[in-house]
Design a protein around this motif. Structure first.
Motif, PDB file in Angstrom:
ATOM      1  N   THR A  12      15.533  43.318  13.008  1.00 48.76           N
ATOM      2  CA  THR A  12      15.054  44.608  12.512  1.00 48.76           C
ATOM      3  C   THR A  12      13.546  44.781  12.648  1.00 48.76           C
ATOM      4  O   THR A  12      13.052  45.867  12.922  1.00 48.76           O
ATOM      5  N   ASN A  13      12.818  43.692  12.459  1.00 41.78           N
ATOM      6  CA  ASN A  13      11.372  43.781  12.591  1.00 41.78           C
ATOM      7  C   ASN A  13      10.948  44.160  14.016  1.00 41.78           C
ATOM      8  O   ASN A  13       9.895  44.737  14.225  1.00 41.78           O
ATOM      9  N   LEU A  14      11.805  43.838  14.987  1.00 34.66           N
ATOM     10  CA  LEU A  14      11.484  44.124  16.388  1.00 34.66           C
ATOM     11  C   LEU A  14      11.989  45.495  16.826  1.00 34.66           C
ATOM     12  O   LEU A  14      11.312  46.213  17.552  1.00 34.66           O
ATOM     13  N   TYR A  15      13.207  45.866  16.394  1.00 41.68           N
ATOM     14  CA  TYR A  15      13.861  47.055  16.967  1.00 41.68           C
ATOM     15  C   TYR A  15      14.329  48.060  15.918  1.00 41.68           C
ATOM     16  O   TYR A  15      14.986  49.037  16.254  1.00 41.68           O
ATOM     17  N   GLY A  16      14.063  47.830  14.665  1.00 45.05           N
ATOM     18  CA  GLY A  16      14.500  48.747  13.615  1.00 45.05           C
ATOM     19  C   GLY A  16      15.895  48.407  13.113  1.00 45.05           C
ATOM     20  O   GLY A  16      16.399  47.295  13.297  1.00 45.05           O
ATOM     21  N   PHE A  17      16.513  49.383  12.449  1.00 43.28           N
ATOM     22  CA  PHE A  17      17.886  49.220  11.968  1.00 43.28           C
ATOM     23  C   PHE A  17      18.864  49.259  13.143  1.00 43.28           C
ATOM     24  O   PHE A  17      18.555  49.823  14.210  1.00 43.28           O
ATOM     25  N   LEU A  18      20.061  48.734  12.915  1.00 44.81           N
ATOM     26  CA  LEU A  18      21.142  48.917  13.892  1.00 44.81           C
ATOM     27  C   LEU A  18      21.288  50.405  14.209  1.00 44.81           C
ATOM     28  O   LEU A  18      21.456  50.797  15.367  1.00 44.81           O
ATOM     29  N   ALA A  19      21.214  51.248  13.183  1.00 40.31           N
ATOM     30  CA  ALA A  19      21.343  52.697  13.371  1.00 40.31           C
ATOM     31  C   ALA A  19      20.293  53.237  14.342  1.00 40.31           C
ATOM     32  O   ALA A  19      20.551  54.173  15.096  1.00 40.31           O
ATOM     33  N   ASP A  20      19.099  52.638  14.336  1.00 41.17           N
ATOM     34  CA  ASP A  20      18.031  53.098  15.235  1.00 41.17           C
ATOM     35  C   ASP A  20      18.357  52.816  16.695  1.00 41.17           C
ATOM     36  O   ASP A  20      17.775  53.422  17.588  1.00 41.17           O
ATOM     37  N   THR A  21      19.245  51.851  16.929  1.00 39.82           N
ATOM     38  CA  THR A  21      19.576  51.467  18.306  1.00 39.82           C
ATOM     39  C   THR A  21      20.849  52.155  18.790  1.00 39.82           C
ATOM     40  O   THR A  21      21.298  51.898  19.904  1.00 39.82           O
ATOM     41  N   ALA A  22      21.437  53.025  17.963  1.00 37.65           N
ATOM     42  CA  ALA A  22      22.703  53.671  18.335  1.00 37.65           C
ATOM     43  C   ALA A  22      22.470  54.737  19.400  1.00 37.65           C
ATOM     44  O   ALA A  22      21.493  55.489  19.354  1.00 37.65           O
ATOM     45  N   LEU A  23      23.389  54.796  20.360  1.00 37.34           N
ATOM     46  CA  LEU A  23      23.325  55.778  21.444  1.00 37.34           C
ATOM     47  C   LEU A  23      24.404  56.836  21.298  1.00 37.34           C
ATOM     48  O   LEU A  23      24.218  57.981  21.711  1.00 37.34           O
ATOM     49  N   LYS A  38       3.384  39.896  11.349  1.00 38.18           N
ATOM     50  CA  LYS A  38       3.379  38.991  12.505  1.00 38.18           C
ATOM     51  C   LYS A  38       4.747  38.952  13.188  1.00 38.18           C
ATOM     52  O   LYS A  38       4.996  38.100  14.044  1.00 38.18           O
ATOM     53  N   GLY A  39       5.659  39.819  12.761  1.00 34.33           N
ATOM     54  CA  GLY A  39       6.949  39.918  13.454  1.00 34.33           C
ATOM     55  C   GLY A  39       8.017  38.973  12.945  1.00 34.33           C
ATOM     56  O   GLY A  39       9.073  38.855  13.560  1.00 34.33           O
ATOM     57  N   LEU A  40       7.773  38.285  11.829  1.00 31.64           N
ATOM     58  CA  LEU A  40       8.770  37.339  11.339  1.00 31.64           C
ATOM     59  C   LEU A  40       9.843  38.048  10.509  1.00 31.64           C
ATOM     60  O   LEU A  40       9.621  39.125   9.954  1.00 31.64           O
ATOM     61  N   TYR A  41      11.003  37.396  10.409  1.00 31.60           N
ATOM     62  CA  TYR A  41      12.079  37.779   9.492  1.00 31.60           C
ATOM     63  C   TYR A  41      12.276  36.577   8.586  1.00 31.60           C
ATOM     64  O   TYR A  41      12.324  35.437   9.057  1.00 31.60           O
ATOM     65  N   VAL A  42      12.380  36.824   7.275  1.00 27.84           N
ATOM     66  CA  VAL A  42      12.512  35.719   6.320  1.00 27.84           C
ATOM     67  C   VAL A  42      13.681  36.001   5.385  1.00 27.84           C
ATOM     68  O   VAL A  42      13.728  37.059   4.750  1.00 27.84           O
ATOM     69  N   TYR A  43      14.619  35.063   5.311  1.00 29.75           N
ATOM     70  CA  TYR A  43      15.769  35.186   4.406  1.00 29.75           C
ATOM     71  C   TYR A  43      15.619  34.124   3.328  1.00 29.75           C
ATOM     72  O   TYR A  43      15.456  32.942   3.633  1.00 29.75           O
ATOM     73  N   THR A  94       4.654  25.975  17.573  1.00 27.44           N
ATOM     74  CA  THR A  94       3.203  26.020  17.337  1.00 27.44           C
ATOM     75  C   THR A  94       2.786  27.396  16.826  1.00 27.44           C
ATOM     76  O   THR A  94       2.007  27.516  15.867  1.00 27.44           O
ATOM     77  N   GLU A  95       3.304  28.421  17.477  1.00 28.51           N
ATOM     78  CA  GLU A  95       2.950  29.791  17.070  1.00 28.51           C
ATOM     79  C   GLU A  95       3.439  30.093  15.650  1.00 28.51           C
ATOM     80  O   GLU A  95       2.730  30.700  14.842  1.00 28.51           O
ATOM     81  N   LEU A  96       4.675  29.662  15.365  1.00 28.81           N
ATOM     82  CA  LEU A  96       5.214  29.942  14.030  1.00 28.81           C
ATOM     83  C   LEU A  96       4.426  29.176  12.962  1.00 28.81           C
ATOM     84  O   LEU A  96       4.070  29.732  11.917  1.00 28.81           O
ATOM     85  N   GLN A  97       4.127  27.911  13.246  1.00 25.74           N
ATOM     86  CA  GLN A  97       3.367  27.121  12.255  1.00 25.74           C
ATOM     87  C   GLN A  97       1.992  27.741  12.007  1.00 25.74           C
ATOM     88  O   GLN A  97       1.489  27.709  10.886  1.00 25.74           O
ATOM     89  N   ALA A  98       1.397  28.309  13.043  1.00 24.48           N
ATOM     90  CA  ALA A  98       0.074  28.938  12.866  1.00 24.48           C
ATOM     91  C   ALA A  98       0.170  30.122  11.904  1.00 24.48           C
ATOM     92  O   ALA A  98      -0.713  30.335  11.065  1.00 24.48           O
ATOM     93  N   ILE A  99       1.275  30.884  12.005  1.00 22.92           N
ATOM     94  CA  ILE A  99       1.460  32.031  11.099  1.00 22.92           C
ATOM     95  C   ILE A  99       1.697  31.546   9.663  1.00 22.92           C
ATOM     96  O   ILE A  99       1.245  32.149   8.695  1.00 22.92           O
TER      97      ILE A  99
END
Ligand SMILES: Cc1cc2nc3c(=O)[nH]c(=O)nc-3n(C[C@H](O)[C@H](O)[C@H](O)COP(=O)(O)OP(=O)(O)OC[C@H]3O[C@@H](n4cnc5c(N)ncnc54)[C@H](O)[C@@H]3O)c2cc1C
Ligand SMILES: *[C@@H]1O[C@H](CO)[C@@H](O)[C@H](O)[C@H]1NC(C)=O
Ligand SMILES: *[C@@H]1O[C@H](CO)[C@@H](O)[C@H](O)[C@H]1NC(C)=O
Ligand SMILES: *[C@@H]1O[C@H](CO)[C@@H](O)[C@H](O)[C@H]1NC(C)=O
Ligand SMILES: *[C@@H]1O[C@H](CO)[C@@H](O)[C@H](O)[C@H]1NC(C)=O
Ligand SMILES: *[C@@H]1O[C@H](CO)[C@@H](O)[C@H](O)[C@H]1NC(C)=O
Ligand SMILES: *[C@@H]1O[C@H](CO)[C@@H](O)[C@H](O)[C@H]1NC(C)=O
Ligand SMILES: *[C@@H]1O[C@H](CO)[C@@H](O)[C@H](O)[C@H]1NC(C)=O
Length: 602
Positions: free
Chosen positions: A267-278, A363-368, A390-395
């Motif tokens: 979702t952080n990258l592309y929105g809700f599933l609904a946002d991707t509906a065609l 920073k584009g992460l998803y956290v559960y 490395t990138e994730l640890q830096a964040i």
């Protein structure tokens, strides 16, 4: 199962005397079979139920059964085989079957076992828990809040027949797909169910040709397809692709999920599933099969994208954009009594962790994560899609620096995968069916996290002190989606500026005494969720994971989109063929008589 299911003719109730036209209500044409009831000092016009004079006669049910290819069945609760007798509304049924009882007792906690049953609800609170697995066959097994009859639909004709039959006879209609619903919307007392789980087709294309200008890669899924199957199909493409799904692999991707919005690890990258509906293929309340996309029925298309499940139409299939799958890294973080027993320190750690919500989603992460009474913070995973370790640890470094500086012990690990798909299968934990709880929740705005994180964490403590478990999902549905696309979906615009969407879970048996249920509901609405709302007033509620009885649910769920959704509901379902609690246009409807009859207040 060797259940002695009654045939339509054997039932005296089904043969009840039929009155051609029931009592008309002032708001509705006299041709519909309304049942007048008085409840708590008010008058109601109700849907027609077994035992009412307007209930269809046996030949009508038989004709329906023939139209749906013999797929009509009497509903019995899942664990009926553990009981001698099921005392259902269509008469008593002898039910006991030791082997079947053993199978259901073992299968009850399995999500997929319950998904595959025609009318089960995975979270049992709103089934009323009247017939759970037991070792005592003389216990009582009654209907609870389960439906009465179910059509296992295999073709669009079956769905159309079910909708028309429910409409004509004014029956309560339930649409049921996987049965995951937290709010009890895929069960309902005395109802006729249309089960859409058999629509399992998946087709993929590299060059979508449909309306709306998009020409890239897309997938079309039948209503019943679950996340694990859609993701597997996309993973097997070369190169592998992904789509937005829920974090839970057994939730459907074309039933309740897009109609509530549908958030997940992407979702952080592309929105809700609904946002991707065609496009959706749907059957509306008038029984007509329609296409809804950016050009054909665009208003319906918009409403189906987050405007509320089971409100505008029954979905037959849905088409979505797909995306390239990327190498991904996940981190696990645990703080439990094995590491730390100092409560003050624990909450300092939670405050630090939560204070980074905006940083993580930025920073584009998803956290559960889960926050459980007894000093447990379980974070699995912190997800970086397209990021190496490395990138994730830096964040994450500022968080770990804080935890180290305060001397709080924790467990952590990190693992990288060549695709998100592999991470999804390995790191997200499977969940359990058959649990009973009231669920609520609230999404926290970035501004509230920035200005009042300490107040928010106090509200967490308050929730846990009142017996709740918190499940957090850090994402922002506007982060990666161009803002010009935000209003293409009916979801609450506030979700474009949140950073943590919480579910509050308050465990309670569905057959608890009514007074306990009322007290728990008050605690959830007023105290637990009330605390969160007060601490984060710029937030929103997510209609698929929330308390349907919260104040101002219209605004909480849909914000500025509500008036348009209300107009569209009146346009597409003017008489209320569909009903799900607290969805657009249901203000006049109530389940009176202790949560049974669905009625319109007069
Ligand atoms: C363990 C678990 C994890 C979850 N994780 C997430 C998550 O990560 N993200 C998220 O957004 N949500 C999540 N949810 C909530 C999820 O969005 C809802 O449970 C959703 O209602 C499931 O839809 P379904 O079609 O699979 O289930 P069902 O319970 O069968 O249906 C849910 C609702 O949709 C309606 N409906 C079903 N099929 C159709 C159809 N074909 N046409 C029209 N209406 C239909 C039903 O009437 C009902 O109102 C989770 C739920 C659970 C139990
Ligand atoms: C009955 O109505 C009163 C007044 O509207 C309301 O406060 C109360 O909650 C209702 N009780 C039930 C059981 O619905
Ligand atoms: C519907 O028809 C099938 C096939 O004839 C039959 O097995 C089933 O019992 C019927 N359903 C009901 C509710 O009578
Ligand atoms: C159904 O079974 C219950 C329990 O055995 C019994 O009390 C009741 O009278 C029965 N009802 C009918 C209609 O036979
Ligand atoms: C539902 O459960 C309550 C107890 O919580 C009970 O009083 C009520 O009779 C039940 N209703 C049905 C329809 O099973
Ligand atoms: C618990 O942690 C707090 C905050 O770091 C600290 O002040 C306190 O001394 C600790 N208590 C114990 C018993 O270690
Ligand atoms: C991780 O990604 C960064 C940025 O793309 C890159 O510079 C670095 O070499 C990568 N590290 C590993 C271990 O692959
Ligand atoms: C979306 O619509 C609302 C009005 O409903 C408006 O206030 C807002 O600016 C719009 N957002 C975008 C990004 O266009």
């Amino acid at each position: 199962m060797r259940i002695n299911t009654p045939s339509l003719f054997a039932s005296t109730v089904l043969l009840a005397h039929h009155v051609a036209a029931g009592t008309a209500s002032p708001n509705n044409p006299p041709s519909r079979n309304w049942v007048q009831r008085k409840w708590n000092g008010s008058n109601y016009a109700c849907k027609c139920y077994a035992g009412d004079a307007c209930w269809p006669r046996a030949p009508e049910w038989q004709a329906l059964n023939a139209t749906v290819g013999g797929g009509l069945r009497v509903v019995t609760p899942p664990a009926v085989s553990c009981y001698n007798t099921f005392q259902g509304p269509l008469g008593n049924i002898s039910a006991y079957d030791a082997a079947a009882c053993q199978a259901v007792t073992t299968g009850f906690p399995s999500e997929q076992f319950q998904v595959d049953l025609p009318a089960a609800g995975l979270w049992t609170y709103f089934t009323n828990d009247t017939c759970r697995p037991t070792t005592n066959p003389t216990d009582t097994c009654t209907l609870g809040y389960y439906p009465v009859l179910v059509i296992t639909a295999k073709t669009t004709d079956h769905i159309q027949a079910g909708i028309k039959f429910a409409n004509k006879n004014n029956l309560r209609l339930i649409v049921r797909n996987t049965g995951h619903d937290f709010l009890g919307r895929s069960v309902g007392w005395g109802a006729l169910v249309i089960n859409t789980h058999n629509f399992q087709d998946i087709t993929v294309t590299n060059s979508w040709q449909g309306a709306g200008g998009y020409t890239g890669s897309a997938v079309t899924v039948g209503a019943g397809v679950q996340a694990f199957k859609a993701l597997k199909t996309l993973h097997e493409l070369s190169p592998p692709r992904v789509m937005v799904t829920g974090e839970c692999a057994t939730v459907g991707v074309a039933g309740g999920l897009p109609q509530g919005g549908g958030h997940g690890p992407l979702t952080n990258l592309y929105g809700f599933l609904a946002d991707t509906a065609l496009e959706f293929k749907v059957i509306t309340a008038d029984g007509v099969l329609r296409t809804a996309n950016a050009v054909t029925n665009p208003d319906l298309f918009w409403a189906l994208r987050g405007g509320g499940p089971a409100s505008f139409a029954v979905i037959v299939s849905a088409s979505y954009k797909t995306f390239v799958d990327l190498p991904s890294t996940g981190v696990i973080l645990n703080i439990t009594p094995a590491q730390n027993t100092n409560a003050t320190l624990f909450w300092q750690g939670v405050t630090a962790f939560h204070g980074y919500s905006n940083h993580f989603v930025g920073k584009g992460l998803y956290v559960y994560y889960e926050l459980v009474p007894g000093l447990v913070l379980h974070v699995q995973p912190i997800l970086g899609i397209g990021k190496n370790a490395t990138e994730l640890q830096a964040i994450l470094k500022p968080l770990f620096d804080d935890l180290n500086a305060m001397g709080l012990a924790y467990d952590t690990s990190s693992k990288s995968y060549s695709t998100f798909y592999e991470l999804y299968n390995d790191m997200f934990e499977t969940e359990t069916a058959g649990q009973s709880a009231l669920t609520g929740g609230w999404a926290l705005a970035k501004t509230d996290v920035a200005n009042n994180n300490a107040g928010i964490v106090s509200a967490f403590q308050n929730a846990l002190n009142h017996g709740a478990i918190l499940v957090g999902h850090m994402w922002n549905a506007g982060e990666g989606l161009p803002s010009r696309e935000w209003n293409n979906s009916a979801v609450n615009p506030r979700f474009r500026s949140v950073s943590d969407k919480l579910i509050t879970v308050l465990p309670l048996a569905g057959n608890a005494p009514l007074a306990d249920k009322a007290a728990a509901q008050q605690t959830l609405t007023g105290v637990i969720d009330g605390g969160l709302r007060a601490a984060a007033p710029n937030g929103a509620a997510y209609v698929n994971e929330a308390d349907p009885f919260q104040p101002n649910w219209q605004t909480a769920f849909w914000g500025t989109n509500y008036p348009a959704l209300l107009r569209l509901r009146k346009r597409w379902d003017p008489t209320g063929v569909f009903y799900a609690v607290s969805t657009p246009g249901t203000e006049d409807w109530e389940q009176i008589e202790w949560g049974t009859r669905l009625c319109k207040k007069l």
